[in-house]
Design a protein around this motif. Sequence first.
Motif: not given
Lengths: 250, 228
Positions: A206, A210, B82
Amino acid sequence: MKIEVKELSAWYGSHQVLRSVSMGVRENMITAIIGPSGCGKTTLLRCLNRMHELVDGARVEGEVLLDGENIYDPSVDPVEVRRRIGMVFQKPNPFPHMSIFDNVAIGLKLAGVRDKRKLREVVEDCLKKAALWDEVKDKLDQPGGRLSGGQQQRLCIARALATSPEVLLFDEPTSALDPISAMRIENLMLSLKREYTIVIVTHNIQQAARVSDYTAFLYRGVLVEYGETAVMFKTPRHKLTEEYLTGRFG
Amino acid sequence: MGDKTKSRGFVRRVALDRGLNKVKEMVLELSGIAKEAVRLSIEALKEKSREKIEKVYELEKRSDVLNMDIEDECLTLAALQQPVARDLRFIASMMRISNNYERICDLAQKIAYIAEKTIDKPLLKPLIDVPRMGKLVIEMLEINEESIRTGDTSMLEMELKARDDEIDLLYSQTYNELVGYMVRIPHRIDDAIDLLFVAKHLERMGDLVAKSAARLVYIEEGRRVWIK
């Protein structure tokens, strides 16, 4: 391309950890290297500024071009390579008993800079770029070891900036930090890419999603897939990438 | 690198898989509601059945609630898990498909309104093409359901396109026929217009199912297609 990796292979003794990796690192972009433990991502990062060879029995084949020049050419000074390509490590490693000021100034002092005004200018500039200045400007003479983990990591980033590098390598820079400190480092990377080219190794996919513009997925020393992060996280081309990104193995 | 990939350990993603499965079941349920609403709306029109009209209204209300629940479930998964790659495409696409199916229930409700409005009047003409269009819409929904269940999208484009084309053809046929009625029986123009709306709603339903099929191809293959 700021850096071009060409058919790079790396070994620890007889154990081959990278297998003919070729990829380009774009200037003023953040490139993330992801992959499961032991896939060779940290080794690849360490090959980019000739730190791999510091380990006993380590060996490299292939080329790494920085602005078109092979950093493994015998005529190239590895110390100069490491000045141009700085590194920030997983665990914040400031010199704990050295003052905050000296932690940043050390690289310049070792390079022979004695001009105090110049040193102060650089230290202030680097601490500002590392988003730490406001928190430490009144205690520059205090030891770096007294700062919090997140502040220590930003201090290490300031230290890496002091020698005016062109490329910054981050080896899992937030894995030892709490989420808020980690977010600060991510924000910092996004602001630093305006001036620097950044390569980050991360276990946290993640985080790669990002912060990075491009992502490289390594598996068992092979570069499986490399491309724009937004494309890879929506429609990976390779089945292995899909399985890794969706947490089916890792 | 084939032989090397065999030894990698697969991990079961309990929470995400459970959530994705739940969304899949909810969308299948919504598809069932849409099929039922389409079928009953046309039967209500044909048979002038108040009971079936009421049933369509009820189904439409259920579809609103279910669509909202699907959106909530998808947003929760996006926020907490996610998702990336196929999981991300699945969640984003299921939200769109759910909206499309809810819209089909709205259109079925509009047909039921027309059935209610004209319940005391004789039919302008025997209904032949309109039920055929409804049947095709239901078939298209069933083909999509099968693909949602199996993940197989290999025949989807071809199967859906053939039926959508047939619906479009039936729509133009109905249009021409109804224009003829309007000219010949001007005092029943309002009934002809109502029936034209029914055909238009069914044609629009065909488009919505085809658009949903395109999202299914995107989920499974990451490929953008236009089924028209």
